[in-house]
Scaffold this motif. Sequence first.
Motif, PDB file in Angstrom:
ATOM      1  N   ASN A  65       0.830  -1.211   0.000  1.00 39.22           N
ATOM      2  CA  ASN A  65       0.000   0.000   0.000  1.00 39.22           C
ATOM      3  C   ASN A  65       0.863   1.258   0.000  1.00 39.22           C
ATOM      4  OD1 ASN A  65      -2.276  -1.648   0.119  1.00 39.22           O
ATOM      5  ND2 ASN A  65      -2.353  -1.597   2.365  1.00 39.22           N
ATOM      6  N   PHE A  66       1.978   1.208   0.748  1.00 44.36           N
ATOM      7  CA  PHE A  66       2.912   2.336   0.742  1.00 44.36           C
ATOM      8  C   PHE A  66       3.505   2.524  -0.658  1.00 44.36           C
ATOM      9  CE2 PHE A  66       2.821   1.588   5.306  1.00 44.36           C
ATOM     10  CZ  PHE A  66       2.973   2.859   5.844  1.00 44.36           C
ATOM     11  N   PRO A 101       4.936  10.531  -6.043  1.00 43.66           N
ATOM     12  CA  PRO A 101       6.355  10.311  -5.720  1.00 43.66           C
ATOM     13  C   PRO A 101       6.908  11.376  -4.776  1.00 43.66           C
ATOM     14  CG  PRO A 101       5.962  10.093  -8.079  1.00 43.66           C
ATOM     15  CD  PRO A 101       4.707  10.671  -7.483  1.00 43.66           C
ATOM     16  N   ASN A 102       7.948  10.977  -4.031  1.00 48.33           N
ATOM     17  CA  ASN A 102       8.687  11.881  -3.139  1.00 48.33           C
ATOM     18  C   ASN A 102       7.882  12.365  -1.949  1.00 48.33           C
ATOM     19  OD1 ASN A 102      11.015  11.759  -4.787  1.00 48.33           O
ATOM     20  ND2 ASN A 102      10.169  13.338  -6.141  1.00 48.33           N
ATOM     21  N   SER A 103       6.799  11.676  -1.637  1.00 42.73           N
ATOM     22  CA  SER A 103       6.021  12.010  -0.437  1.00 42.73           C
ATOM     23  C   SER A 103       6.620  11.308   0.771  1.00 42.73           C
ATOM     24  CB  SER A 103       4.564  11.576  -0.598  1.00 42.73           C
ATOM     25  OG  SER A 103       3.959  12.193  -1.711  1.00 42.73           O
ATOM     26  N   LEU A 104       6.259  11.805   1.950  1.00 45.42           N
ATOM     27  CA  LEU A 104       6.578  11.122   3.204  1.00 45.42           C
ATOM     28  C   LEU A 104       5.256  10.581   3.723  1.00 45.42           C
ATOM     29  CD1 LEU A 104       8.844  12.508   6.092  1.00 45.42           C
ATOM     30  CD2 LEU A 104       6.920  10.968   6.472  1.00 45.42           C
ATOM     31  N   LEU A 105       5.143   9.270   3.790  1.00 40.18           N
ATOM     32  CA  LEU A 105       3.883   8.627   4.142  1.00 40.18           C
ATOM     33  C   LEU A 105       3.931   8.076   5.567  1.00 40.18           C
ATOM     34  CD1 LEU A 105       3.378   6.605   0.831  1.00 40.18           C
ATOM     35  CD2 LEU A 105       2.613   8.937   1.358  1.00 40.18           C
ATOM     36  N   ILE A 106       2.870   8.313   6.321  1.00 35.15           N
ATOM     37  CA  ILE A 106       2.763   7.820   7.699  1.00 35.15           C
ATOM     38  C   ILE A 106       1.537   6.936   7.802  1.00 35.15           C
ATOM     39  CG2 ILE A 106       2.572   8.458  10.128  1.00 35.15           C
ATOM     40  CD1 ILE A 106       3.673  11.208   9.393  1.00 35.15           C
ATOM     41  N   GLY A 107       1.733   5.711   8.278  1.00 28.72           N
ATOM     42  CA  GLY A 107       0.595   4.819   8.457  1.00 28.72           C
ATOM     43  C   GLY A 107      -0.355   5.354   9.503  1.00 28.72           C
ATOM     44  N   ILE A 157      -0.552  21.435   8.381  1.00 28.90           N
ATOM     45  CA  ILE A 157      -1.024  20.182   7.772  1.00 28.90           C
ATOM     46  C   ILE A 157      -1.784  19.372   8.813  1.00 28.90           C
ATOM     47  CG2 ILE A 157      -0.338  18.028   6.639  1.00 28.90           C
ATOM     48  CD1 ILE A 157       2.258  19.497   5.791  1.00 28.90           C
ATOM     49  N   LYS A 158      -3.000  18.960   8.472  1.00 33.69           N
ATOM     50  CA  LYS A 158      -3.822  18.182   9.407  1.00 33.69           C
ATOM     51  C   LYS A 158      -3.632  16.692   9.116  1.00 33.69           C
ATOM     52  CE  LYS A 158      -8.608  17.454  10.956  1.00 33.69           C
ATOM     53  NZ  LYS A 158      -8.236  17.447  12.379  1.00 33.69           N
ATOM     54  N   ASN A 212      -1.042  10.815   5.482  1.00 28.81           N
ATOM     55  CA  ASN A 212      -1.369   9.518   6.074  1.00 28.81           C
ATOM     56  C   ASN A 212      -1.892   8.550   5.014  1.00 28.81           C
ATOM     57  OD1 ASN A 212      -2.597  11.068   9.051  1.00 28.81           O
ATOM     58  ND2 ASN A 212      -0.815   9.750   8.917  1.00 28.81           N
ATOM     59  N   ILE A 213      -1.669   7.241   5.246  1.00 27.21           N
ATOM     60  CA  ILE A 213      -2.386   6.201   4.531  1.00 27.21           C
ATOM     61  C   ILE A 213      -2.873   5.210   5.585  1.00 27.21           C
ATOM     62  CG2 ILE A 213      -0.982   6.484   2.452  1.00 27.21           C
ATOM     63  CD1 ILE A 213       0.261   3.735   3.119  1.00 27.21           C
ATOM     64  N   PRO A 214      -4.036   4.613   5.399  1.00 23.33           N
ATOM     65  CA  PRO A 214      -4.575   3.711   6.426  1.00 23.33           C
ATOM     66  C   PRO A 214      -3.767   2.407   6.510  1.00 23.33           C
ATOM     67  CG  PRO A 214      -5.981   3.726   4.482  1.00 23.33           C
ATOM     68  CD  PRO A 214      -4.965   4.810   4.278  1.00 23.33           C
ATOM     69  N   ILE A 215      -3.573   1.920   7.733  1.00 28.43           N
ATOM     70  CA  ILE A 215      -2.898   0.641   7.970  1.00 28.43           C
ATOM     71  C   ILE A 215      -3.642  -0.125   9.048  1.00 28.43           C
ATOM     72  CG2 ILE A 215      -0.579   1.449   7.305  1.00 28.43           C
ATOM     73  CD1 ILE A 215       0.026   1.701  10.349  1.00 28.43           C
TER      74      ILE A 215
END
Length: 395
Positions: free
Chosen positions: A110-111, A119-125, A155-156, A200-203
Amino acid sequence: MQPILSQQELLSSTHFCVIVPTYNNQKTLKRVLDSIVDFTQNIIIVNDGSTDETSEILKQYSQFTQIHHPKNIGKGRALRNGFRKAIEMNFEYAITIDSDGQHFAADIPNFIAEIQREPNSLLIGSRNMTQENVPKKSSFGNKFSNFWFQFETGIKLDDTQSGFRLYPLQLLPKRFYTNKFEFEIEVIVRSAWKGIVVKNIPIEILYDPAERVSHFRPFKDFTRISILNTVLVLNALLYIKPRNFFRKAKKKGFKKFFLEDILESGDSNFKKSAAIALGVFIGISPFWGFQTILLLFFATIFKLNKVIAYMASNVSFPPFIPFVIYGSLKMGSFFVSGDAPLILDSSITLDDIQKNATQYIVGSLILASVLALSSGLLSYLLLTIFSSKNKPNIK
């Protein structure tokens, strides 16, 4: 239309590794590592001075890159050393996953899918903090962290404390200043300040009280986090937000920026006028040294246009300061008796103000209130007239 990639094609299309920081997680470490192998062999394990059976367990995984700290020096330092090694190995992205067993390696695709889209994002579960077995202190700490992250960056996010993340290695700040748990706050705030998209992305998560070992020390680590947030807030208020304001204005052109982003903002005339009134009040009030902090704090609380409020606060711009001080002292003289007569000329000194401190404080608050109310009302009238003139005539 882009072709739909299989999971294996998706994973191989991105040059990434997985960094696993671990400290005394012997109950869950092997299960975590075995689950990651299903998705990639590019694994960097950072043993942060574990004193349990971790070293023995890691002997079974000699095919992976391993970093061993002689003693425990903190999760932040473990992650920083993992990043350094990943950059040396020319990886583009690094996914970090905690070794306490709360995360599922099945979320790794998913990440990768999300980073393909942006691209080049910082993703947080983003974890579901309301599910069963989630400690209340973890839920509170996450809300606390989310609030300050939004205040510092605008940023929220729903989750700023999850350790399951994807980092764009080449874009991260080159230097960091924290070594413990607070590093995971520093890195996302300073990345956002650099212009990196943080989202964020859901985990999925698993909280098993029988297995999970937390090394978070409530008093020491919360104190460290509070100190860090204090520094970040001051930096945001005194440098980052003014810098972003002038960058945006310069890029768009000051005239166009003023007309489009300020006068033609989505705020109502009342809210624009209220922002002006707030700026004037703070600018004249005797809060020297704290005016910008107070201004942005109240503008955030009341959801007012920060740019308008900041511009209005420049009523205390250096050339005007003598007039503001004299006006405050004069206004205060009607309510509080002073120790010396006031004359508006170059003879006014700080000593004169100190001798009439009460008079000055009372007077400045009254003057600030009167001028804030007056400027707010006048602004509302002018904006209303300006808005009506610019409305198209429909016949």
